[in-house]
Design a protein around this motif. Structure first.
Motif, PDB file in Angstrom:
ATOM      1  N   PRO A 126      59.137  32.675  18.677  1.00 12.16           N
ATOM      2  CA  PRO A 126      59.002  33.494  19.628  1.00 12.16           C
ATOM      3  C   PRO A 126      58.421  33.147  20.948  1.00 12.16           C
ATOM      4  N   ASN A 127      58.836  33.376  22.066  1.00 10.86           N
ATOM      5  CA  ASN A 127      58.694  33.693  23.295  1.00 10.86           C
ATOM      6  C   ASN A 127      56.821  34.459  23.556  1.00 10.86           C
ATOM      7  N   ALA A 128      56.081  33.317  24.003  1.00  8.64           N
ATOM      8  CA  ALA A 128      54.248  33.575  24.288  1.00  8.64           C
ATOM      9  C   ALA A 128      54.352  34.749  24.810  1.00  8.64           C
ATOM     10  N   VAL A 129      53.835  36.245  24.832  1.00  7.73           N
ATOM     11  CA  VAL A 129      53.410  36.689  25.569  1.00  7.73           C
ATOM     12  C   VAL A 129      51.898  37.114  26.134  1.00  7.73           C
ATOM     13  N   GLU A 130      51.959  36.497  27.484  1.00  6.57           N
ATOM     14  CA  GLU A 130      50.947  36.166  28.330  1.00  6.57           C
ATOM     15  C   GLU A 130      49.852  37.125  28.672  1.00  6.57           C
ATOM     16  N   GLU A 131      48.492  37.206  28.044  1.00 10.16           N
ATOM     17  CA  GLU A 131      48.167  39.060  28.117  1.00 10.16           C
ATOM     18  C   GLU A 131      47.821  38.481  30.038  1.00 10.16           C
ATOM     19  N   PRO A 132      47.970  40.103  30.781  1.00  4.04           N
ATOM     20  CA  PRO A 132      47.374  39.754  31.977  1.00  4.04           C
ATOM     21  C   PRO A 132      46.279  39.402  32.453  1.00  4.04           C
ATOM     22  N   LEU A 133      45.393  38.886  33.171  1.00  5.76           N
ATOM     23  CA  LEU A 133      44.304  38.476  33.434  1.00  5.76           C
ATOM     24  C   LEU A 133      43.556  39.963  33.701  1.00  5.76           C
ATOM     25  N   PRO A 134      42.318  40.106  33.766  1.00  2.00           N
ATOM     26  CA  PRO A 134      41.810  40.878  34.352  1.00  2.00           C
ATOM     27  C   PRO A 134      41.725  41.185  35.995  1.00  2.00           C
ATOM     28  N   PRO A 135      42.158  42.086  36.372  1.00  6.56           N
ATOM     29  CA  PRO A 135      41.684  42.548  37.833  1.00  6.56           C
ATOM     30  C   PRO A 135      40.848  41.775  38.493  1.00  6.56           C
ATOM     31  N   PRO A 136      40.191  41.284  39.484  1.00  6.77           N
ATOM     32  CA  PRO A 136      39.357  40.135  40.323  1.00  6.77           C
ATOM     33  C   PRO A 136      38.067  41.007  40.543  1.00  6.77           C
ATOM     34  N   GLN A 137      36.504  41.094  40.755  1.00  4.30           N
ATOM     35  CA  GLN A 137      35.616  42.256  40.549  1.00  4.30           C
ATOM     36  C   GLN A 137      35.637  42.296  42.026  1.00  4.30           C
ATOM     37  N   LYS A 138      35.419  43.213  43.112  1.00  2.17           N
ATOM     38  CA  LYS A 138      34.556  43.406  43.759  1.00  2.17           C
ATOM     39  C   LYS A 138      34.131  42.692  44.196  1.00  2.17           C
ATOM     40  N   PRO A 139      33.515  41.914  45.827  1.00  2.68           N
ATOM     41  CA  PRO A 139      32.663  41.431  45.746  1.00  2.68           C
ATOM     42  C   PRO A 139      31.199  42.288  46.315  1.00  2.68           C
ATOM     43  N   THR A 140      29.990  42.314  45.960  1.00  4.58           N
ATOM     44  CA  THR A 140      29.179  43.237  46.222  1.00  4.58           C
ATOM     45  C   THR A 140      28.927  43.189  47.093  1.00  4.58           C
ATOM     46  N   PRO A 141      28.332  44.221  48.130  1.00  3.54           N
ATOM     47  CA  PRO A 141      27.413  43.863  49.392  1.00  3.54           C
ATOM     48  C   PRO A 141      26.067  43.696  49.266  1.00  3.54           C
ATOM     49  N   PRO A 142      26.688  43.045  50.472  1.00  2.73           N
ATOM     50  CA  PRO A 142      24.724  42.395  50.739  1.00  2.73           C
ATOM     51  C   PRO A 142      23.964  43.769  51.012  1.00  2.73           C
TER      52      PRO A 142
END
Length: 332
Positions: free
Chosen positions: A311-327
């Motif tokens: 069966p076609n492998a179902v790829e798990e969705p990548l986690p959303p990118p984390q927002k950079p922490t402001p300085p």
């Protein structure tokens, strides 16, 4: 003096009585302690053995229950090797063919006798495919194409006849043995349904409509007769006790139609390959040829090798990118 002696004797007697009293009390105390030790020791031994056995049984039950739970969890997490969206394979079968006939020995001569039912051996090779109606493989649409050999021999028949033998120009009565055999080679096409009633047990049964197309001039026959008595006679044409009455391709060979039922059990050989022992029965719907009553049914035993498309492998969705922490803001 006498008073002092009496006083000393009284004191001595009192001391002796006191000593005897203390010794008797110590003896009684020791005997009581020994009895107590014996009693407690006799009670403690079986109690200790019972507690040890109980702990052993409890430990064994805990290990067994844990093992069962681990196995169930492992089976639940492991992928089903039989579950795939498409299946293709190769089927190899041995055929036992049953020739059903009341064909006349001599055409247009009912008084000359009839052949009886016979049998023969053959084989079948088929490439097939299966398309499941769902991913649980409970119901499949099947189709296939291959080669089948449904030949065999009629039952031999003994008859009496008269003809000229041994170049004597005299009609001599004799007894003959009549034989008929056929090689029936067909291109086999089939289509039907396969059902797996229980998901946990890969046993299945299928029902197919089979169409057997004669493979050119490979549908042939041979009819012979042999002299049984008298033993000193022979056929003038062959100078032997056997002659051929007819042979060659069967004129008017029909395309055969039949229904085939199959029972099988699928055994995994790996993540994408399975092997299934199968038992089948083929029921004919029409005659082998138009000139004589003749049908062929078959019982087959073989194995089907299946390739199961993963069966076609179902790829798990990548986690959303984390927002950079402001300085951090530095205030002056």
């Amino acid at each position: 003096m006498e008073g002092n002696d009496i006083t000393n004797m009284s004191l001595r007697e009192a001391i002796e009585r006191r000593s005897l009293s203390i010794a008797s009390k110590q003896s009684l105390r020791q005997s009581g302690e020994i009895a107590s030790l014996d009693s407690s020791g006799s009670d403690r031994t079986p109690s200790r053995m019972t507690d040890h056995a109980g702990r052993s049984i409890l430990l064994a039950m805990t290990i067994f229950i844990g093992f069962i739970g681990f196995q169930r969890e492992a089976c639940a997490q492991s992928p089903d090797p039989l579950a795939s969206p498409f299946h293709a394979g190769l089927r190899l079968d041995y055929l036992r063919n049953y020739q059903q006939t009341t064909s006349l020995i001599v055409a247009d001569c009912p008084q000359c006798g009839n052949f009886s039912n016979g049998s023969g051996n053959g084989f079948e090779v088929q490439l097939f495919g299966e398309v499941p109606f769902n991913f649980y493989r409970r119901l499949d649409l099947t189709f296939g194409a291959g080669f089948a050999q449904r030949g065999g021999a009629f039952g031999q028949t003994v008859t009496d006849a008269e003809m000229v033998l041994d170049n004597s120009n005299m009609e001599v009565p004799y007894t003959r043995l009549n034989s008929f055999s056929a090689s029936l080679a067909y291109i086999d096409l089939s289509g039907g349904l396969r059902i797996t009633p229980l998901k946990k047990y890969p046993a299945y049964f299928s029902a197919d409509l089979a169409v057997d197309i004669p493979a050119g001039r490979s549908v042939t026959y041979t009819q012979t007769e042999s002299i049984l008595s008298p033993q000193d006679r022979f056929y003038p044409q062959t100078q032997s006790t056997t002659r051929t009455d007819g042979e060659g391709p069967i004129d008017g060979a029909n395309t055969l139609f039949g229904i085939r039922g199959t029972l099988g059990y699928e055994l995994p050989f790996g993540p994408i390959l399975t092997a299934s022992p199968e038992l089948s029965y083929y029921y004919p719907l029409n005659e082998v040829e138009t000139a004589r009553p003749w049908r062929v049914s078959s019982i087959s035993l073989g194995v089907a090798f299946r390739w199961n498309k993963p069966p076609n492998a179902v790829e798990e969705p990548l986690p959303p990118p984390q927002k950079p922490t402001p300085p951090p803001v530095v205030q002056h």
